[in-house]
Write a protein that holds these residues in place. Structure first.
Motif, PDB file in Angstrom:
ATOM      1  N   PRO A  12      57.948   2.858  47.218  1.00 56.19           N
ATOM      2  CA  PRO A  12      57.480   2.176  48.365  1.00 56.19           C
ATOM      3  C   PRO A  12      57.045   2.956  49.529  1.00 56.19           C
ATOM      4  O   PRO A  12      55.987   3.099  49.916  1.00 56.19           O
ATOM      5  N   GLU A  13      58.121   3.728  49.929  1.00 60.80           N
ATOM      6  CA  GLU A  13      58.034   4.778  51.259  1.00 60.80           C
ATOM      7  C   GLU A  13      58.353   5.936  50.968  1.00 60.80           C
ATOM      8  O   GLU A  13      59.583   6.246  51.261  1.00 60.80           O
ATOM      9  N   LEU A  56      59.519  -1.926  54.831  1.00 54.53           N
ATOM     10  CA  LEU A  56      60.025  -2.922  53.753  1.00 54.53           C
ATOM     11  C   LEU A  56      61.533  -2.489  53.337  1.00 54.53           C
ATOM     12  O   LEU A  56      61.789  -1.296  53.556  1.00 54.53           O
ATOM     13  N   PRO A  57      62.385  -3.538  53.123  1.00 54.03           N
ATOM     14  CA  PRO A  57      63.671  -3.224  52.617  1.00 54.03           C
ATOM     15  C   PRO A  57      63.699  -2.192  51.557  1.00 54.03           C
ATOM     16  O   PRO A  57      62.817  -2.003  50.668  1.00 54.03           O
ATOM     17  N   ASP A  58      64.642  -1.505  51.460  1.00 52.18           N
ATOM     18  CA  ASP A  58      64.648  -0.185  50.206  1.00 52.18           C
ATOM     19  C   ASP A  58      64.691  -0.601  48.836  1.00 52.18           C
ATOM     20  O   ASP A  58      64.548   0.039  47.943  1.00 52.18           O
ATOM     21  N   PHE A  59      65.193  -2.039  48.664  1.00 55.58           N
ATOM     22  CA  PHE A  59      65.204  -2.507  47.356  1.00 55.58           C
ATOM     23  C   PHE A  59      63.874  -3.348  47.030  1.00 55.58           C
ATOM     24  O   PHE A  59      63.980  -3.928  46.046  1.00 55.58           O
ATOM     25  N   THR A  60      62.916  -3.176  47.706  1.00 59.53           N
ATOM     26  CA  THR A  60      61.644  -4.002  47.424  1.00 59.53           C
ATOM     27  C   THR A  60      60.495  -2.611  47.176  1.00 59.53           C
ATOM     28  O   THR A  60      60.629  -1.806  48.047  1.00 59.53           O
ATOM     29  N   TYR A  61      59.801  -2.629  46.091  1.00 59.22           N
ATOM     30  CA  TYR A  61      58.943  -1.568  45.648  1.00 59.22           C
ATOM     31  C   TYR A  61      57.676  -1.968  45.703  1.00 59.22           C
ATOM     32  O   TYR A  61      57.125  -2.779  44.834  1.00 59.22           O
ATOM     33  N   ARG A  83      51.441  -2.227  65.610  1.00 59.92           N
ATOM     34  CA  ARG A  83      52.494  -3.350  65.336  1.00 59.92           C
ATOM     35  C   ARG A  83      52.058  -4.143  63.977  1.00 59.92           C
ATOM     36  O   ARG A  83      50.997  -4.100  63.492  1.00 59.92           O
ATOM     37  N   SER A  84      53.420  -4.617  63.504  1.00 59.15           N
ATOM     38  CA  SER A  84      53.141  -5.351  62.253  1.00 59.15           C
ATOM     39  C   SER A  84      52.697  -6.907  62.473  1.00 59.15           C
ATOM     40  O   SER A  84      53.530  -7.446  63.208  1.00 59.15           O
ATOM     41  N   ALA A  85      51.519  -7.127  61.887  1.00 60.10           N
ATOM     42  CA  ALA A  85      50.902  -8.308  62.079  1.00 60.10           C
ATOM     43  C   ALA A  85      51.581  -9.361  61.282  1.00 60.10           C
ATOM     44  O   ALA A  85      51.347 -10.621  61.689  1.00 60.10           O
ATOM     45  N   GLN A  86      52.192  -9.166  60.175  1.00 66.54           N
ATOM     46  CA  GLN A  86      52.786 -10.010  59.152  1.00 66.54           C
ATOM     47  C   GLN A  86      54.237  -9.857  59.121  1.00 66.54           C
ATOM     48  O   GLN A  86      54.608  -8.777  59.414  1.00 66.54           O
ATOM     49  N   PRO A  87      54.900 -11.378  58.904  1.00 70.25           N
ATOM     50  CA  PRO A  87      56.347 -11.049  58.564  1.00 70.25           C
ATOM     51  C   PRO A  87      56.368 -10.490  57.213  1.00 70.25           C
ATOM     52  O   PRO A  87      55.940 -10.992  56.380  1.00 70.25           O
ATOM     53  N   LEU A  88      57.095  -9.200  57.010  1.00 74.38           N
ATOM     54  CA  LEU A  88      57.426  -8.578  55.595  1.00 74.38           C
ATOM     55  C   LEU A  88      58.316  -9.426  54.996  1.00 74.38           C
ATOM     56  O   LEU A  88      59.542  -8.664  54.861  1.00 74.38           O
ATOM     57  N   GLN A  89      58.324 -10.963  54.807  1.00 75.81           N
ATOM     58  CA  GLN A  89      59.509 -11.286  54.165  1.00 75.81           C
ATOM     59  C   GLN A  89      58.979 -11.974  52.932  1.00 75.81           C
ATOM     60  O   GLN A  89      57.776 -12.158  52.501  1.00 75.81           O
TER      61      GLN A  89
END
Lengths: 218, 1032, 466
Positions: free
Chosen positions: B19-20, A122-127, A154-160
């Motif tokens: 988050p991580e 996940l991007p760092d600005f998403t908690y 593997r990542s199954a879903q688009p983390l969007q």
């Protein structure tokens, strides 16, 4: 005086315009398509790991519960990646000779941690917080896919954001009974009704609240 | 980094949202600090000649080079360069390249693969993503500032006050809040050096022990140890041990902004050393003689808590204390005064005499040469004191003359305040001495060539010793000189051995607060660099094989507490609470020798009158940097000073009429001269300053502070002498030059607008709601009907303007909690400071020489009808379901429209990549709070009501299936506020503290007529002047 | 109806100067205008090359400044808190305003059948297009993160986020882009017949080919002309509302805001008036020098200058009325902040700028009451220059002065543009200059066929048709 342009020009002109539109549109379209498919997040690609750890083997094969390794999943934002010692618990006895597990042993010997490659990034600005999702009836498989069938992760879903919102806007479509959280194969008979019940039962906050920016961004 | 600290005791552990947790340091535990550990290891294992070859090898280690020569370009002027980029040829080519790059937009790049680095063996109490809190304490000026330190996977990110400890009660000062930055400061001394060359601790040990052996023969006649003020019981015991082992050795103490006057005052009054502490909660009348007791000094936090509580008008109370302040230069404390008198420093003995005489104390004569105004003021104060005998207190400031302190003791005794509002105890210090004399004594011995071994344990005497001692040059006459210090500073240059001193978050120790209560200083991390504690250094002299700090401290307490049935339990409890039970010093009753006091005071008064000077220079510690020990702390350098709102500078502070008399303007550079020495400083005209006084702040003009502190401001140290450490006759001379000063506020007049609302107590009693104004417009006038309904939680904040005295603790707390960058002097000069909360300040009244001063902490008001939200084209700032005005940084494109349309202008914009340093300095990444996004260039940001804390608490509550409790969420500013002026909570909960405060009649909304409906409310300030006299 | 269609060409009941100097035949008109374009490259006049050099130089400065801006950040400008908008938005509004004359002339005056517009409309339209090009860049340049402007467009994306349609900046996006599109189309369609003419008159093969492509096969057939007439009428009808809408919407950026000095209902009308005011000033600034340089006195006659001056005078008065109204409204509202805002303009730290603005936009234009002034080329040009400056100052006063001192005094701060602000502005001027020079050199700067209509034969023929 002589004709400047051949007769065909009459057709070439509109044709070229049409072509231009098509090319431009196509380019934009395909870019969007790539984005939606989660191309830039390597969705669905297996990632090389220092140790070729197989979830399929450990989950389906040995039936180890997720929480044996991902200990923090119910208490912390992060599910937690197991320390070398966890691997070593078993692998000091089984496969303790296997060359493929050498990194584990050397790590345990030297105290140098194993550096795994991130799969779900996940991007760092998403908690994102695992503990609350688990507490509110979100199964592992809902986001991580059929982990028990993945030899390499593997990542199954688009983390969007659009994907997160799908669920935050109508959780009833994805929620499941708490006791089924760690069940990789669970399927609802009638998600519609069950979903609405569970949302009620687990007091999942209304979409208007869990789609506030501040829920995930700060 | 994440290795468990031996014996550490967690205090509590709150769950957190993260988050991580492991990707926040790109390479996790195996990152920078561990390299250091490993390098340290390599250094340690190398001895003697082999070591020199070692250096070569090490020099090839890129990471080693990196940490030896790191860049930390956080200096004021550096932003000029950033503005003029495009001119250097290199930059020009860069731009050329870039302009081509701009053509082909690199849109669809793929995320790089990040690493996850788990533990090898996970410490059982560590849960990745859940912070732990450890009780510890910071030592400032020798005294304790008790703290709780927050640790994320073993890296301290934030400190809070320790509610268990009487000296904190949960509050913390600005310097304490900034201490975390000090821990990660890349400019810290990283390895021991001998004659400037890298060396090792074991090598030092051998050399020092050899020297010690030699000293043993001569009973330590050549051994001297210079420390700062010491309250640490362990250190005290160690010193005693040293002095018994080396009977002829001497222990000296020096603290440049020290409390010699307090000690001397006690000696005059009681004939023996004694410490005084106040119970301001029980005082109806407080008279402060040049005392900044709320903001400065060992007991400031506790004083602030009690004082503000006594004056807070809530729950229908119509009673508050009355406060008289007599000051040289306006202090935060003075801004709360109901009656304030600016007075020249030299006139204080006379004023004390007058006050005592008015109180009718035997032997105190009415002095001559005190103007009408002062006499009248003394009279009023005396009347009120007498009326409140036993419920009043006279407080003398740390830097007021000793005789004034003595007089204060006498008056308090006469008023029967002792045992009620004033408590006299044994000093908490291990050895209360006259430090100025002590230092002079040392210098004398050095001059005589008697000193063969000198340990300078902390402190920076070469920089801050009185100039007539010429400490630096004399020092060279001493034999072996060892300096234990955090930074390679001015003093280090004069010592052969320089040993890195461990930060208080890295090393074991203990320390006492003013009331004697001891706290164990508990480390959260292994030393990042090769830091040692004072205990470990002294242990070299005392023990065959030097002991570790942990053992020294623990064993001291074991021996100190033979009575403890279960020592381990006692030890664990002490660590857990951060308080060692039963260490508070008991109150004593010591008779004041009034006659001697009167004599001394009279003598002082006449002496002061005998040497009149038309201009007095008054030396004071800087409000943020104190004596200069925090000069390399960017947070404190950029912290706007109370009243002047000046950053990144010190100035020659004069009163308006003095400036007029000398024809000075703000920012005129003047040459301040005293006894042959002089310093050039820009002028700062300060309303409320006493006439014919120049206030000069210590702590600036450092040359070896580090990359942040070097060359900031001017060093006034040279003007200080042993004869006149606090007041000196000075002359000002205009140089004709001008030097710009960077303030965070330019306009200090309210323009008759109802920004800060103030009323007197009688007015309040008559109409408590006087300040309310029109109140909010009715809700139903809104176009947007029906408005959103806040069912469960509705967050609100209440600020009591009657309590705030502008100490700035909230500003630094916010900076630390929310990863707020500093921007440097030049950018502050362009009004681009980034503080999310700021303390605005306004002057009021007709007397420019003595105006009323009001403070107003201003942060995002979280308007229910927020003007900023409407205008954002990309919906980057929108309203949350619980009424927060939320900011999605990554959606922001940076039109700045929201900032323009915010009537409070509380939004902050990243005009440059202000966080660039975090990238340049890996060690600084460890400072960041992992729960808060680090904002990048071109993005708008602002106060979020600490949404990370709200979410953390909400998730816990949700998991436990309950509502969030009142007080469970405290914003960073609220938690640290020493005056409890800020209260946060759920305004839908009628039982919540914040709701009660909002219902107070004093509560008003800022700019309510705009119908922004702020969630932040202010409580009008109430003053309590004596009705018989017009204010003044 | 207009005078052109009956009686002597350009003859005028009140004996004004004609719109076309006498003695011109359609042929001569075409000849004279197209010669400008058809001169060999080698024979390009020196002043033109000089002008282009200057323009292109500034254009490169623009590139440098913008690159630095993108790499370093908005901080290289003077913007701060509280003054979040400075030169960037000032110049944006200024350019947008300048564009207006073009649309007004080509659309509204066309509908009103004002024959005198014929000679200047093409030129004005071009100016519009170029001005909008300059203006259009600022909204992107002023972003803190200029690589994300597409977030302001309602396009699908993985974020599932729409822009905030309540924000005036979003309205701007639509207003300005529409405006740009229409202007360009209008301008190009209007040129078709003349491009064809050039094609037929061009000597060089390359030129003939290029103009031929551009002319889209225009053959002067009556069907073409019929379609052309309808098209231009339709476009005129479409762009007429734009004249009013665009600058009204730009003014919303401020009037929707809460800032004293922004939050006022008078803005839309007086922004529009101001725009036309500025636009005509700019037309004059450019036309006056070009007239002698291209020997076009016959086509751009004193009549034109007179009329344009009158338009400026009128719109100038409307603007003046706007200023007065602002002051009156402030005191009438009895709102302490509004009143302070006005007094601050009069006497505050930026008083100089305010009074300069009054001088440039109100006092100086009053000279236009006098016929002699209106017909004196030099005077006209100087006055036009004053107005150009004045309109820039107007936006500065509205944006910067209002922001620098609004509600909470502790926020008050001064604003100063930096060299980079200036560089970017100069750069846009460079772009404008470059485009304009290329235009007058390679495209028909004057409308040949509409000018031909003004020649005696043409009008006679027309008369017989009737």
């Amino acid at each position: 005086m002589a004709q400047l342009f051949p007769k065909s020009a009459n057709y070439l002109a509109p044709a070229s315009i049409a072509a231009l539109v098509l090319v431009a549109g196509g380019a934009v379209g395909s870019l969007l398509a790539l984005d939606y498919a989660g191309f830039n997040q390597r969705r669905g690609e297996t990632v090389e790991q220092p140790v070729p750890f197989s979830h399929e083997h450990h989950v389906a094969g040995l039936g180890i519960d997720c929480r044996y390794c991902h200990t923090a999943v119910e208490k912390s934002a992060s599910a937690g990646v197991p320390p070398t010692s966890t691997c070593y618990n078993c692998h000091k006895i089984v496969w303790n000779e296997a060359p493929m597990l050498e990194p584990v042993r050397s790590s345990y010997r030297t105290g140098q941690p194993i550096e795994w490659n991130k799969v779900h990034d996940l991007p760092d600005f998403t908690y994102f917080n695992h503990s609350i999702h688990v507490a509110k009836g979100m199964g592992c498989a809902t986001c991580h896919g059929p982990v028990h069938q993945m030899r390499l992760m593997r990542s199954a879903q688009p983390l969007q954001m659009r994907w997160c919102l799908e669920c935050h806007r109508n959780p009833e479509k994805f929620i499941r009974p708490k006791e089924e959280i760690y069940n990789m194969t669970w399927k609802a008979k009638d998600q519609e009704t069950l979903g609405r019940e569970l949302v009620e039962k687990y007091k999942v906050r209304p979409p208007a609240e869990i789609t506030s920016c501040g829920t995930c961004h700060r | 980094m994440s290795r468990r600290i031996e014996g550490a005791e967690t205090s509590m552990s709150l769950p957190t949202l993260r988050p991580e947790p492991l990707d926040d340091l790109p390479a996790g535990p195996a990152h920078f600090p561990l390299d250091l550990a490993e390098i340290r290891e390599r250094l340690r294992t190398r001895q003697g000649p082999a070591f020199w070859r070692g250096i070569e090898e090490l020099a090839d280690d890129a990471r080693f080079r990196e940490f030896l020569a790191t860049e930390y370009p956080r200096h004021a002027s550096d932003w000029d360069e950033s503005l003029d980029r495009g001119f250097s040829r290199r930059r020009f080519l860069e731009l050329g390249m870039a302009s081509m790059a701009l053509a082909g937009m690199t849109a669809c790049t793929r995320q790089p693969v990040e690493k996850i680095v788990p533990y090898v063996k996970q410490p059982e109490e560590i849960l990745p993503g859940v912070p732990l809190f450890f009780a510890t304490a910071m030592t400032v000026g020798g005294f304790a500032q008790p703290l709780l330190a927050e640790s994320h996977e073993g890296r301290p990110t934030k400190v809070e006050g320790n509610p268990e400890h009487p000296a904190s009660l949960g509050g913390a000062t600005a310097v304490a809040q900034a201490s975390v930055l000090g821990l990660y400061d890349p400019d810290r001394l990283k390895v021991p050096t001998k004659l400037g060359i890298l060396d090792t601790w074991p090598h030092l040990v051998t050399e020092l022990q050899a020297a010690a052996k030699a000293q043993k023969q001569i009973e330590g006649a050549g051994l001297r140890i210079l420390t700062e003020t010491v309250t640490s019981p362990t250190l005290g015991a160690q010193m005693k041990a040293v002095l018994t082992a080396f009977p002829k050795a001497k222990w000296h103490q020096w603290e440049s902004a020290g409390r010699d006057a307090v000690r001397a005052g006690a000696r005059i009054a009681f004939g023996q050393p004694a410490e005084t502490r106040y119970e301001l909660g029980a005082a109806d009348v407080v008279v402060a003689l040049d005392s900044d007791f709320l903001a400065l000094g060992p007991d400031s936090v506790r004083n602030a808590k009690a004082f503000s509580a006594r004056r807070r008008l809530v729950g229908g109370s119509k009673e508050m204390s009355r406060f008289f302040a007599v000051e040289v230069s306006p202090t935060p404390t003075g801004t709360l005064a109901d009656h304030r008198l600016p007075l020249r420093a030299s006139a204080f003995p006379a004023f004390a005499e007058a006050l005592a005489a008015e109180l009718g104390l035997a032997g105190f004569a009415r002095p001559s040469g005190l103007d009408e105004k002062a006499l009248k003021f003394a009279g009023t104060a005396a009347r009120d004191l007498k009326a409140a005998a036993g419920r009043s207190v006279v407080v003398a400031g740390d830097f007021a003359p000793a005789e004034v302190h003595a007089a204060a003791h006498a008056m308090n005794e006469a008023l029967g305040n002792v045992g009620k509002t004033v408590f006299v105890t044994d000093p908490a210090e291990a050895a209360p001495v006259d430090q100025l004399a002590s230092l002079a004594d040392l210098v004398a011995d050095v001059k005589k060539g008697e000193v063969q071994v000198l340990l300078v344990v902390g402190g920076n005497p070469v920089y801050d010793a009185p100039s007539d001692l010429a400490f630096g040059e004399t020092l060279l006459k001493a034999g072996l000189r060892v300096h234990l210090t955090a930074y390679p500073d001015e003093t280090s240059r004069y010592c052969q051995w320089v040993v890195p001193m461990a930060h208080f978050l890295e090393a074991w120790s203990d320390v006492r607060s003013l009331d004697g209560t001891a706290a164990i200083v508990q480390p959260l991390v292994e030393p990042l660099y090769d830091g040692k504690s004072a205990h470990e250094l002294l242990s070299v002299l005392l023990d065959e094989t030097p002991r570790k700090g942990y053992d020294v401290v623990k064993e001291h307490w074991k021996s100190a507490r033979p009575g403890e049935a279960d020592f381990e339990a006692f030890w664990r409890k002490s660590l857990h609470d951060g308080v060692v039970p039963g260490t508070a010093s008991a109150a004593k009753v010591l008779p004041v020798r009034t006659a001697e006091v009167a004599q001394a005071l009279a003598a002082a008064a006449t002496a002061a009158a005998a040497r009149p000077s038309d201009l007095e220079g008054v030396f004071r510690p800087d409000p943020s940097l104190l004596d200069g020990r925090f000069a390399n702390n960017g947070w404190l350098q950029e912290l706007p000073k109370p009243l002047s709102k000046l950053t990144w500078d010190n100035a020659a502070i004069v009163s308006p009429n003095t400036a007029q008399k000398l024809g000075l303007q703000n920012e005129d550079v003047v040459k301040v001269t005293s006894n042959g020495k002089s310093v050039e400083l820009p002028v700062l005209i300060q309303p409320g300053q006493a006439a014919d006084v120049v206030t000069l702040h210590l702590g600036f003009g450092r040359v070896h502070a580090g990359r942040v502190g070097n060359g900031v401001g001017g060093d006034v140290g040279p003007l200080r002498t042993t004869g006149a450490p606090w007041v000196a006759a000075v002359t000002l001379a205009k140089t004709g030059a001008r030097s710009p000063l960077a303030h965070t506020q330019q306009h200090f007049r309210m323009e008759g607008r109802e920004i800060v609302r103030v009323m007197s107590l009688p007015e309040y009693v008559k109409d408590p709601a006087k300040a309310k104004g029109h109140g909010l417009p009715p809700k139903d006038v809104s176009l947007f009907q029906p408005g959103w309904e806040y069912k469960e939680n509705a967050w609100g904040l209440s600020v009591d303007l009657g309590s705030c005295f502008g100490c700035n603790a909230c500003v630094v707390a916010c900076q630390s909690e929310n990863n707020i960058p500093i921007v440097g002097k030049e950018q502050v000069g362009r009004n681009r400071e980034m503080h999310w909360i700021r303390v605005d300040q306004y002057y009021e009244g007709t007397d420019l020489e003595n105006p009323e001063v009001h403070h107003q902490p201003l942060m995002c008001q979280h308007c229910e009808m927020a003007p900023c939200e409407v205008v954002c084209p990309v919906a980057a700032t929108v309203h949350g379901a619980e009424g927060l005005n939320e900011m999605a940084y990554n959606r922001c494109v940076g039109t700045r429209y929201c900032s323009n349309n915010c009537p409070y202008h509380v939004r902050r914009f990243n005009f440059f990549e202000y966080n660039g340093e975090r990238e340049k300095e890996p060690v600084l990444k460890m400072l960041a709070n992992p729960d808060v996004t680090v904002r990048s260039r071109g993005v708008m940001e602002k106060c979020t009501f600490c949404i990370q804390r709200i979410n953390r608490a909400r998730i816990v509550a949700e998991r436990e299936g309950r509502a969030i409790r009142d007080g469970e969420i405290r914003t960073a500013c609220q938690q640290t506020c020493p005056a409890d002026a800020i209260v946060f909570g759920n305004i839908n909960d009628p039982a919540a503290k914040v709701t009660k405060l909002r219902d107070e009649p004093r509560t008003y909304w800022l700019l309510e007529e705009l119908n922004t409906r702020p969630r932040t409310t202010y409580m009008a300030k109430v003053t309590n002047p004596n009705p018989d006299v017009e204010a003044g | 109806m207009s005078t052109t269609y009956d009686g002597a060409p350009g003859a005028d009941p009140i004996g004004q100067a004609p719109v076309l100097a006498p003695g011109h035949t359609p042929a001569s008109v075409t000849e004279r205008i197209s010669e400008v374009v058809n001169t060999k490259l080698t024979k390009t006049p020196r002043w033109w090359l000089l002008g282009l050099a200057v323009g292109f130089g500034l254009l490169n400065l623009f590139l440098l400044a913008v690159t630095n801006l993108f790499m370093t950040g908005i901080g290289i400008w003077g913007n701060n808190v509280p003054v979040g908008w400075g030169w960037d938005i000032v110049c944006f509004v200024w350019w947008i305003g300048i564009g207006h004359a073009g649309t007004l002339i080509s659309a509204i005056l066309l509908l009103l059948r004002q024959s005198w517009r014929n000679s200047i409309n093409r030129f004005a339209e071009a100016m519009t297009v170029f001005a909008v090009a300059c203006a259009g860049m600022y909204p992107i340049l002023h972003l803190g993160r200029p690589w994300l402007p597409y977030w302001l467009l309602p396009v699908p994306g993985t974020l599932n986020m729409w822009p905030n349609f309540r924000s005036p900046l979003i309205w701007d996006v639509f207003a300005v882009s529409t405006y740009a599109t229409i202007s360009i189309v209008f301008w190009y369609v209007g040129m078709l017949p003349d491009l064809a003419t050039l094609r037929d008159h061009a000597k060089a093969k390359v030129a003939r080919f290029a103009y031929g492509m551009a002319a889209l096969g225009w053959r002067n057939s009556s069907r073409h002309w019929a379609n052309y007439e309808t098209a231009s009428l339709l476009l005129a009808g479409l762009s007429t509302p734009l004249v009013l809408s665009v600058h009204s919407i730009v003014s919303f950026d401020f009037s929707v805001g809460i800032v004293p000095g922004w939050h006022t209902t008078v803005f839309p009308p007086y922004f529009v008036a101001g725009a036309v005011f500025a636009g005509f000033a700019m037309v004059l600034t450019l036309v006056l020098p070009l007239r002698p340089l291209f020997k076009l006195k016959d086509f751009i006659t004193d009549r034109h200058l007179q009329n344009m001056a009158k338009v400026m005078l009128t719109t100038g008065l409307i603007v003046a009325y706007g200023y007065v109204l602002e002051i009156w409204a402030a005191f009438y509202s009895a709102n302490e902040f509004e009143i302070f805002m006005v007094l601050n303009r009069f006497t505050g730290p930026y008083a100089v700028q305010y009074w300069l603005l009054i001088l440039c936009n109100i006092l100086v234009p009053q000279l236009l009451w006098f016929r002699q002034v209106r017909s004196n080329v030099w005077a006209l040009w100087v006055i036009a220059m004053f107005i150009n400056v004045g309109m820039w100052l107007e936006r500065f006063v509205i944006i910067v002065v209002s922001l620098s001192r609004d509600y909470v005094p502790s926020n008050w701060a001064m604003y100063h543009g930096t060299k980079w602000d200036i560089a970017v502005f100069a750069g846009t001027i460079g772009l404008f200059l470059t485009l304009l020079l290329l235009f007058i050199r390679f495209l028909p700067a004057l409308n040949m066929f509409e000018m031909r209509v003004l020649t005696p034969e043409a009008t006679k023929a027309h008369g017989e048709e009737k």
